[in-house]
Design a protein around this motif. Structure first.
Motif, PDB file in Angstrom:
ATOM      1  N   ALA A 147       0.813  -1.217   0.000  1.00 52.12           N
ATOM      2  CA  ALA A 147       0.000   0.000   0.000  1.00 52.12           C
ATOM      3  C   ALA A 147       0.843   1.262   0.000  1.00 52.12           C
ATOM      4  O   ALA A 147       0.297   2.366  -0.087  1.00 52.12           O
ATOM      5  N   ALA A 148       2.174   1.109   0.073  1.00 47.57           N
ATOM      6  CA  ALA A 148       3.051   2.276   0.174  1.00 47.57           C
ATOM      7  C   ALA A 148       4.024   2.335  -1.008  1.00 47.57           C
ATOM      8  O   ALA A 148       4.591   1.311  -1.410  1.00 47.57           O
ATOM      9  N   GLU A 201       4.936 -14.196 -11.274  1.00 45.09           N
ATOM     10  CA  GLU A 201       4.204 -13.453 -10.241  1.00 45.09           C
ATOM     11  C   GLU A 201       3.048 -12.717 -10.897  1.00 45.09           C
ATOM     12  O   GLU A 201       3.164 -12.229 -12.018  1.00 45.09           O
ATOM     13  N   VAL A 202       1.937 -12.633 -10.181  1.00 48.23           N
ATOM     14  CA  VAL A 202       0.778 -11.876 -10.646  1.00 48.23           C
ATOM     15  C   VAL A 202       0.606 -10.653  -9.752  1.00 48.23           C
ATOM     16  O   VAL A 202       0.754 -10.739  -8.531  1.00 48.23           O
ATOM     17  N   LEU A 203       0.296  -9.523 -10.369  1.00 46.89           N
ATOM     18  CA  LEU A 203      -0.001  -8.293  -9.654  1.00 46.89           C
ATOM     19  C   LEU A 203      -1.470  -7.955  -9.894  1.00 46.89           C
ATOM     20  O   LEU A 203      -1.914  -7.938 -11.043  1.00 46.89           O
ATOM     21  N   VAL A 204      -2.206  -7.695  -8.831  1.00 49.17           N
ATOM     22  CA  VAL A 204      -3.607  -7.305  -8.985  1.00 49.17           C
ATOM     23  C   VAL A 204      -3.867  -6.056  -8.146  1.00 49.17           C
ATOM     24  O   VAL A 204      -3.277  -5.872  -7.080  1.00 49.17           O
ATOM     25  N   SER A 205      -4.747  -5.214  -8.660  1.00 51.33           N
ATOM     26  CA  SER A 205      -5.189  -4.066  -7.880  1.00 51.33           C
ATOM     27  C   SER A 205      -6.314  -4.496  -6.954  1.00 51.33           C
ATOM     28  O   SER A 205      -6.920  -5.561  -7.132  1.00 51.33           O
ATOM     29  N   GLU A 206      -6.608  -3.672  -5.973  1.00 52.74           N
ATOM     30  CA  GLU A 206      -7.699  -3.999  -5.057  1.00 52.74           C
ATOM     31  C   GLU A 206      -9.020  -4.114  -5.813  1.00 52.74           C
ATOM     32  O   GLU A 206      -9.820  -5.017  -5.559  1.00 52.74           O
ATOM     33  N   THR A 207      -9.229  -3.203  -6.751  1.00 52.52           N
ATOM     34  CA  THR A 207     -10.446  -3.270  -7.562  1.00 52.52           C
ATOM     35  C   THR A 207     -10.393  -4.446  -8.523  1.00 52.52           C
ATOM     36  O   THR A 207     -11.383  -5.175  -8.709  1.00 52.52           O
ATOM     37  N   LEU A 230      -1.348   2.606  -6.741  1.00 52.48           N
ATOM     38  CA  LEU A 230      -0.037   2.040  -7.042  1.00 52.48           C
ATOM     39  C   LEU A 230      -0.097   1.227  -8.328  1.00 52.48           C
ATOM     40  O   LEU A 230       0.800   1.305  -9.175  1.00 52.48           O
ATOM     41  N   PHE A 231      -1.148   0.429  -8.474  1.00 54.08           N
ATOM     42  CA  PHE A 231      -1.305  -0.373  -9.692  1.00 54.08           C
ATOM     43  C   PHE A 231      -1.443   0.536 -10.908  1.00 54.08           C
ATOM     44  O   PHE A 231      -0.817   0.304 -11.951  1.00 54.08           O
ATOM     45  N   ASP A 232      -2.251   1.575 -10.790  1.00 51.78           N
ATOM     46  CA  ASP A 232      -2.479   2.472 -11.922  1.00 51.78           C
ATOM     47  C   ASP A 232      -1.195   3.139 -12.384  1.00 51.78           C
ATOM     48  O   ASP A 232      -1.023   3.423 -13.572  1.00 51.78           O
ATOM     49  N   ALA A 233      -0.273   3.383 -11.467  1.00 51.25           N
ATOM     50  CA  ALA A 233       1.002   4.005 -11.837  1.00 51.25           C
ATOM     51  C   ALA A 233       1.880   3.070 -12.662  1.00 51.25           C
ATOM     52  O   ALA A 233       2.755   3.517 -13.407  1.00 51.25           O
ATOM     53  N   LEU A 234       1.638   1.751 -12.554  1.00 53.44           N
ATOM     54  CA  LEU A 234       2.388   0.772 -13.341  1.00 53.44           C
ATOM     55  C   LEU A 234       1.786   0.580 -14.730  1.00 53.44           C
ATOM     56  O   LEU A 234       2.469   0.141 -15.652  1.00 53.44           O
ATOM     57  N   ALA A 235       0.501   0.870 -14.870  1.00 49.35           N
ATOM     58  CA  ALA A 235      -0.236   0.536 -16.090  1.00 49.35           C
ATOM     59  C   ALA A 235       0.128   1.469 -17.235  1.00 49.35           C
ATOM     60  O   ALA A 235       0.583   2.595 -17.038  1.00 49.35           O
ATOM     61  N   VAL A 236      -0.111   0.983 -18.470  1.00 48.31           N
ATOM     62  CA  VAL A 236       0.226   1.754 -19.671  1.00 48.31           C
ATOM     63  C   VAL A 236      -1.022   2.253 -20.377  1.00 48.31           C
ATOM     64  O   VAL A 236      -0.930   2.868 -21.427  1.00 48.31           O
ATOM     65  N   VAL A 237      -2.180   2.012 -19.812  1.00 45.54           N
ATOM     66  CA  VAL A 237      -3.436   2.425 -20.446  1.00 45.54           C
ATOM     67  C   VAL A 237      -4.230   3.293 -19.472  1.00 45.54           C
ATOM     68  O   VAL A 237      -4.005   3.266 -18.256  1.00 45.54           O
ATOM     69  N   LYS A 285       9.006  -0.408  -5.732  1.00 44.48           N
ATOM     70  CA  LYS A 285       9.975   0.414  -6.449  1.00 44.48           C
ATOM     71  C   LYS A 285      10.601  -0.362  -7.610  1.00 44.48           C
ATOM     72  O   LYS A 285      10.808   0.179  -8.697  1.00 44.48           O
ATOM     73  N   ALA A 286      10.869  -1.653  -7.379  1.00 41.59           N
ATOM     74  CA  ALA A 286      11.429  -2.493  -8.447  1.00 41.59           C
ATOM     75  C   ALA A 286      10.412  -2.678  -9.567  1.00 41.59           C
ATOM     76  O   ALA A 286      10.764  -2.664 -10.757  1.00 41.59           O
ATOM     77  N   LEU A 287       9.142  -2.839  -9.210  1.00 38.13           N
ATOM     78  CA  LEU A 287       8.088  -2.979 -10.220  1.00 38.13           C
ATOM     79  C   LEU A 287       7.960  -1.711 -11.046  1.00 38.13           C
ATOM     80  O   LEU A 287       7.777  -1.766 -12.272  1.00 38.13           O
ATOM     81  N   LEU A 288       8.049  -0.574 -10.411  1.00 42.04           N
ATOM     82  CA  LEU A 288       7.932   0.696 -11.116  1.00 42.04           C
ATOM     83  C   LEU A 288       9.075   0.866 -12.110  1.00 42.04           C
ATOM     84  O   LEU A 288       8.872   1.313 -13.250  1.00 42.04           O
ATOM     85  N   LYS A 289      10.274   0.492 -11.711  1.00 45.18           N
ATOM     86  CA  LYS A 289      11.406   0.541 -12.633  1.00 45.18           C
ATOM     87  C   LYS A 289      11.181  -0.391 -13.821  1.00 45.18           C
ATOM     88  O   LYS A 289      11.485  -0.050 -14.963  1.00 45.18           O
ATOM     89  N   LEU A 290      10.638  -1.567 -13.542  1.00 44.26           N
ATOM     90  CA  LEU A 290      10.392  -2.544 -14.592  1.00 44.26           C
ATOM     91  C   LEU A 290       9.380  -2.016 -15.611  1.00 44.26           C
ATOM     92  O   LEU A 290       9.517  -2.258 -16.817  1.00 44.26           O
ATOM     93  N   SER A 291       8.403  -1.270 -15.155  1.00 51.58           N
ATOM     94  CA  SER A 291       7.378  -0.755 -16.060  1.00 51.58           C
ATOM     95  C   SER A 291       7.867   0.438 -16.866  1.00 51.58           C
ATOM     96  O   SER A 291       7.365   0.695 -17.961  1.00 51.58           O
TER      97      SER A 291
END
Length: 262
Positions: free
Chosen positions: A5-6, A51-57, A83-90, A13-19
């Motif tokens: 959540a943070a 690994e799977v990443l899911v948003s709360e929604t 946080l999920f939305d910041a990784l997304a490309v759409v 942070k690693a996921l954000l770099k990956l995206s």
């Protein structure tokens, strides 16, 4: 299930770099697949994901929930929606992503098969669209020059809609060197090509060469091709978008070969 959540979480942070970073994707050897369509296409062709990443929604959406219920042993990370939305490309995120290792070409370069060569395609959307057209037209080998957009970026993956998993993609390729060894017929698209596309020889095997959005095919690559063609246009436009031009040429090849599609 891990919950994040943070923004200052190390894994996030690693996921954000990956995206966001092509350098990070090359360094880690991983990419993000955004959406159930890409995830299922990967699993169908290459097996399990990491690994799977899911948003709360997204976790509450029936399609995503059914997918997670059937994979109890899978590593799952639940992210706050922001946080999920910041990784997304759409603009409208799917609510689910996966971390995977991009597949390597199943064999080395084939100099006797249908091939698409891409010279300096800069836009990820254009690149993904061309990959999608190549797969749909039956071309299986694609070579990208050193200065092309990254084939496995989230935007390219999204635009290709699973075509990656039907292709052998060779990045950082020397296109002129490949053409010098190619044992089929090679055709480059250039605005001042001496032949019309509709009069060109499209015999098998065939290598199509498409150039960047601005400069087109570089002279050194164009002259290495056996034939240089233009697409006839009756309107006032000087050129087509490279993704549109590639689709025209690839499907003219398919039509000429009279392949019967279901």
């Amino acid at each position: 299930m891990r919950r994040i959540a943070a923004r200052d979480n190390a894994h996030y942070k690693a996921l954000l770099k990956l995206s966001q970073s092509s350098r990070e994707r090359r360094k880690s050897g991983h990419v993000l697949l955004d959406g159930m369509h890409l995830i299922e296409a990967y699993e169908q062709n290459y097996g399990s994901i990491e690994e799977v990443l899911v948003s709360e929604t997204g976790a509450r959406r029936p399609e995503n929930a059914r997918y997670l219920e059937g994979r109890a042993s899978l590593a799952v990370t639940l992210l706050a929606d922001t946080l999920f939305d910041a990784l997304a490309v759409v603009d409208t995120p799917s609510g689910i992503m996966a971390i995977v290792t991009p597949p390597q070409p199943v064999r080395g370069l084939a100099h006797d098969g249908d091939t698409v060569l891409l010279d300096g395609i800069q836009d990820a959307g254009n690149l993904g669209s061309i990959l999608r057209s190549a797969a749909a037209a039956g071309f299986r080998q694609v070579l990208l020059s050193e200065d092309c957009a990254q084939a496995w970026s989230p935007k390219t993956l999204r635009a290709a809609m699973g075509a990656h998993f039907q292709l052998d993609i060779h990045e950082h390729s020397d296109l002129a060197a490949f053409l010098a060894l190619y044992r089929g017929h090679s055709v480059a698209t250039v605005l001042d090509g001496s032949s019309s596309l509709y009069a060109a020889s499209l015999r098998q095997p065939l290598a199509w060469v498409f150039g960047s959005e601005g400069r087109g095919v570089r002279p050194a690559v164009a002259t290495a091709a056996d034939q240089r063609v233009h697409i006839p246009m009756l309107g006032s436009s000087e050129s087509l978008n490279v993704a549109a031009a590639a689709a025209v040429c690839l499907f003219e090849t398919l039509r000429r070969r009279q392949v019967t599609c279901p």
